[in-house]
Design a protein around this motif. Structure first.
Motif, PDB file in Angstrom:
ATOM      1  N   ILE A 129       0.837  -1.198   0.000  1.00  0.00           N
ATOM      2  CA  ILE A 129       0.000   0.000   0.000  1.00  0.00           C
ATOM      3  C   ILE A 129       0.872   1.249   0.000  1.00  0.00           C
ATOM      4  O   ILE A 129       0.585   2.237  -0.706  1.00  0.00           O
ATOM      5  CB  ILE A 129      -0.946   0.004   1.217  1.00  0.00           C
ATOM      6  N   MET A 130       1.952   1.235   0.785  1.00  0.00           N
ATOM      7  CA  MET A 130       2.853   2.390   0.818  1.00  0.00           C
ATOM      8  C   MET A 130       3.484   2.635  -0.549  1.00  0.00           C
ATOM      9  O   MET A 130       3.621   3.781  -0.988  1.00  0.00           O
ATOM     10  CB  MET A 130       3.944   2.166   1.858  1.00  0.00           C
ATOM     11  N   THR A 131       3.862   1.564  -1.246  1.00  0.00           N
ATOM     12  CA  THR A 131       4.444   1.701  -2.581  1.00  0.00           C
ATOM     13  C   THR A 131       3.445   2.340  -3.543  1.00  0.00           C
ATOM     14  O   THR A 131       3.790   3.242  -4.325  1.00  0.00           O
ATOM     15  CB  THR A 131       4.877   0.327  -3.118  1.00  0.00           C
ATOM     16  N   MET A 132       2.191   1.881  -3.482  1.00  0.00           N
ATOM     17  CA  MET A 132       1.161   2.456  -4.339  1.00  0.00           C
ATOM     18  C   MET A 132       0.897   3.917  -3.982  1.00  0.00           C
ATOM     19  O   MET A 132       0.702   4.767  -4.862  1.00  0.00           O
ATOM     20  CB  MET A 132      -0.134   1.641  -4.223  1.00  0.00           C
ATOM     21  N   LEU A 133       0.910   4.218  -2.688  1.00  0.00           N
ATOM     22  CA  LEU A 133       0.650   5.587  -2.240  1.00  0.00           C
ATOM     23  C   LEU A 133       1.739   6.547  -2.713  1.00  0.00           C
ATOM     24  O   LEU A 133       1.448   7.645  -3.214  1.00  0.00           O
ATOM     25  CB  LEU A 133       0.559   5.604  -0.708  1.00  0.00           C
ATOM     26  N   VAL A 134       2.992   6.122  -2.596  1.00  0.00           N
ATOM     27  CA  VAL A 134       4.102   6.960  -3.065  1.00  0.00           C
ATOM     28  C   VAL A 134       4.000   7.193  -4.566  1.00  0.00           C
ATOM     29  O   VAL A 134       4.214   8.313  -5.066  1.00  0.00           O
ATOM     30  CB  VAL A 134       5.453   6.314  -2.697  1.00  0.00           C
ATOM     31  N   ALA A 135       3.640   6.140  -5.310  1.00  0.00           N
ATOM     32  CA  ALA A 135       3.516   6.268  -6.766  1.00  0.00           C
ATOM     33  C   ALA A 135       2.396   7.236  -7.145  1.00  0.00           C
ATOM     34  O   ALA A 135       2.557   8.073  -8.044  1.00  0.00           O
ATOM     35  CB  ALA A 135       3.267   4.897  -7.392  1.00  0.00           C
ATOM     36  N   GLU A 136       1.253   7.147  -6.471  1.00  0.00           N
ATOM     37  CA  GLU A 136       0.131   8.036  -6.785  1.00  0.00           C
ATOM     38  C   GLU A 136       0.440   9.486  -6.407  1.00  0.00           C
ATOM     39  O   GLU A 136       0.055  10.428  -7.125  1.00  0.00           O
ATOM     40  CB  GLU A 136      -1.138   7.560  -6.062  1.00  0.00           C
ATOM     41  N   GLU A 137       1.131   9.683  -5.295  1.00  0.00           N
ATOM     42  CA  GLU A 137       1.502  11.051  -4.908  1.00  0.00           C
ATOM     43  C   GLU A 137       2.465  11.662  -5.931  1.00  0.00           C
ATOM     44  O   GLU A 137       2.393  12.865  -6.216  1.00  0.00           O
ATOM     45  CB  GLU A 137       2.115  11.047  -3.510  1.00  0.00           C
ATOM     46  N   ALA A 138       3.354  10.848  -6.489  1.00  0.00           N
ATOM     47  CA  ALA A 138       4.253  11.336  -7.538  1.00  0.00           C
ATOM     48  C   ALA A 138       3.471  11.680  -8.808  1.00  0.00           C
ATOM     49  O   ALA A 138       3.751  12.688  -9.477  1.00  0.00           O
ATOM     50  CB  ALA A 138       5.320  10.288  -7.843  1.00  0.00           C
ATOM     51  N   ARG A 139       2.465  10.872  -9.142  1.00  0.00           N
ATOM     52  CA  ARG A 139       1.640  11.158 -10.311  1.00  0.00           C
ATOM     53  C   ARG A 139       0.844  12.452 -10.119  1.00  0.00           C
ATOM     54  O   ARG A 139       0.641  13.218 -11.063  1.00  0.00           O
ATOM     55  CB  ARG A 139       0.677   9.989 -10.580  1.00  0.00           C
ATOM     56  N   LEU A 140       0.369  12.673  -8.886  1.00  0.00           N
ATOM     57  CA  LEU A 140      -0.396  13.886  -8.612  1.00  0.00           C
ATOM     58  C   LEU A 140       0.441  15.140  -8.873  1.00  0.00           C
ATOM     59  O   LEU A 140      -0.060  16.144  -9.388  1.00  0.00           O
ATOM     60  CB  LEU A 140      -0.897  13.863  -7.171  1.00  0.00           C
ATOM     61  N   LYS A 141       1.706  15.077  -8.535  1.00  0.00           N
ATOM     62  CA  LYS A 141       2.586  16.234  -8.752  1.00  0.00           C
ATOM     63  C   LYS A 141       2.775  16.529 -10.239  1.00  0.00           C
ATOM     64  O   LYS A 141       2.975  17.678 -10.632  1.00  0.00           O
ATOM     65  CB  LYS A 141       3.950  15.989  -8.096  1.00  0.00           C
ATOM     66  N   ARG A 142       2.704  15.471 -11.069  1.00  0.00           N
ATOM     67  CA  ARG A 142       2.931  15.653 -12.506  1.00  0.00           C
ATOM     68  C   ARG A 142       1.648  15.922 -13.278  1.00  0.00           C
ATOM     69  O   ARG A 142       1.693  16.350 -14.431  1.00  0.00           O
ATOM     70  CB  ARG A 142       3.619  14.416 -13.094  1.00  0.00           C
TER      71      ARG A 142
ATOM     72  N   ARG B 177      -8.713  10.949  -5.225  1.00  0.00           N
ATOM     73  CA  ARG B 177      -9.635   9.962  -4.642  1.00  0.00           C
ATOM     74  C   ARG B 177      -8.918   8.671  -4.299  1.00  0.00           C
ATOM     75  O   ARG B 177      -9.148   8.073  -3.238  1.00  0.00           O
ATOM     76  CB  ARG B 177     -10.788   9.681  -5.621  1.00  0.00           C
ATOM     77  N   LEU B 178      -8.037   8.230  -5.189  1.00  0.00           N
ATOM     78  CA  LEU B 178      -7.308   6.987  -4.937  1.00  0.00           C
ATOM     79  C   LEU B 178      -6.346   7.142  -3.768  1.00  0.00           C
ATOM     80  O   LEU B 178      -6.214   6.236  -2.941  1.00  0.00           O
ATOM     81  CB  LEU B 178      -6.549   6.557  -6.197  1.00  0.00           C
ATOM     82  N   ILE B 179      -5.702   8.297  -3.667  1.00  0.00           N
ATOM     83  CA  ILE B 179      -4.799   8.546  -2.538  1.00  0.00           C
ATOM     84  C   ILE B 179      -5.570   8.492  -1.224  1.00  0.00           C
ATOM     85  O   ILE B 179      -5.114   7.896  -0.233  1.00  0.00           O
ATOM     86  CB  ILE B 179      -4.074   9.896  -2.707  1.00  0.00           C
ATOM     87  N   ALA B 180      -6.755   9.087  -1.203  1.00  0.00           N
ATOM     88  CA  ALA B 180      -7.575   9.057   0.015  1.00  0.00           C
ATOM     89  C   ALA B 180      -7.957   7.625   0.381  1.00  0.00           C
ATOM     90  O   ALA B 180      -7.915   7.231   1.561  1.00  0.00           O
ATOM     91  CB  ALA B 180      -8.828   9.911  -0.185  1.00  0.00           C
ATOM     92  N   ALA B 181      -8.296   6.820  -0.631  1.00  0.00           N
ATOM     93  CA  ALA B 181      -8.656   5.422  -0.369  1.00  0.00           C
ATOM     94  C   ALA B 181      -7.460   4.632   0.154  1.00  0.00           C
ATOM     95  O   ALA B 181      -7.589   3.806   1.071  1.00  0.00           O
ATOM     96  CB  ALA B 181      -9.195   4.780  -1.650  1.00  0.00           C
ATOM     97  N   LEU B 182      -6.294   4.870  -0.420  1.00  0.00           N
ATOM     98  CA  LEU B 182      -5.090   4.177   0.029  1.00  0.00           C
ATOM     99  C   LEU B 182      -4.738   4.562   1.466  1.00  0.00           C
ATOM    100  O   LEU B 182      -4.322   3.705   2.259  1.00  0.00           O
ATOM    101  CB  LEU B 182      -3.919   4.491  -0.904  1.00  0.00           C
TER     102      LEU B 182
END
Length: 310
Positions: A134-147, A159-164
């Motif tokens: 879950i942490m790996t997915m969360l870090v990846a989504e936060e990086a995508r949000l920045k881009r 929404r996905l970050i909140a769910a994670l």
């Protein structure tokens, strides 16, 4: 009568079995009935060791059932088995060939049977592993949000970050409840977090993935964690030493603990500063701190005494 070493190649649906040194080979279904039949057959033989490769969980049923039947079971590292096969020149790869290689590897390397974790131990390891995922997915989504540039895309990622994060909180609650159920784990966690630089996440990784902590010597536990440097030299040539192998998640957790301890733990900060002052590269110094941290944690669990700065 000669003792037999049994190699088992595990797949989702079947177990390919090779018995050394007589070379018998057969397979059974990887289900309760097949494993029961296998256990009965092996119990009639003078089996010294049954070795199975770790295959992402497919080996658990077989390992648990064979161990419960009184057979000496060891789960071996597939990377080590593959390297052994390469050394033998075994380029072909089929399930029966793999089973024979596992048996030869177990016989040649001196692998020993070890107690398998119980159901609660397996659950703890699974929850800790799931938290890492879950942490790996969360870090990846936060990086995508920045881009992300488009509004709709940002909304989807948010929404996905909140769910994670909700799932992460749920996993932490489950881990808290599981640790509270075990007095042994509670004591071990309290001892580990008494060391500056070790938090609950690192402590739980060590409890789940390094159960040998406190029961082995410094060199052995460092080797299990992949923090024992190996030397490279030939004749008068001396190469740099490297670390590697071992349990990747344990090494990663200790490395993060070493980064914190090098700033907040006065003993390990002084140790790191001495190494840097002596000319050691900063990364080498941090790895040395990680190994020293592991040695300290091993002694704390062994002696059942919390951290003392002296």
């Amino acid at each position: 009568m000669d003792a037999f070493v049994v190699g088992i190649d595990v797949s989702k649906d079947r177990l390919d079995v090779h018995v050394a040194p007589d070379g018998k080979a057969f397979f059974v279904a990887n289900d309760a009935a097949g494993i029961e039949a296998l256990a009965g057959r092996l119990c009639e033989m003078a089996v010294k060791l049954v070795a199975l490769e770790a295959t992402g969980g497919f080996e658990r049923l077989a390992a648990a059932a064979l161990s419960a039947a009184g057979l000496p079971v060891a789960v071996v590292n597939p990377a080590q088995v593959r390297s052994f096969a390469d050394a033998l020149g075994k380029r072909a790869k089929t399930d029966p060939i793999d089973a024979a290689v596992i048996a030869r590897f177990a016989a040649a390397s001196g692998v020993e049977a070890r107690p398998l974790p119980d159901a609660q131990g397996r659950l703890l390891a699974d929850l800790v592993a799931r938290r890492r995922q879950i942490m790996t997915m969360l870090v990846a989504e936060e990086a995508r949000l920045k881009r992300a540039a488009e509004r709709e895309l940002k909304k989807s990622i948010t929404r996905l970050i909140a769910a994670l994060r909700r799932e992460l909180d749920s996993l932490d609650e489950s881990l808290d409840a599981l640790i509270r159920k075990s007095p042994l784990w509670r004591i071990k966690e309290d001892l580990l977090v008494s060391v500056p630089g070790i938090g609950k996440r690192i402590a739980r990784t060590l409890i789940a993935d390094l159960p040998e902590l406190g029961r082995l010597g410094g060199k052995e536990i460092a080797s299990l964690a992949g923090l024992a440097p190996f030397t490279r030299q030939s004749g008068t040539w001396r190469g740099k030493s490297f670390i590697g192998g071992g349990r990747t998640h344990v090494r990663a957790a200790l490395f993060m603990g070493a980064l914190v301890a090098a700033r907040r733990n006065p003993v390990l900060k002084a140790f790191r500063d001495r190494l840097v002052m002596a000319g050691k590269p900063k990364m080498v110094a941090i790895i040395a701190v990680a190994r020293k941290l592991l040695t300290i944690l091993n002694a704390i669990i062994r002696d059942q005494k919390p951290w003392q700065p002296t």
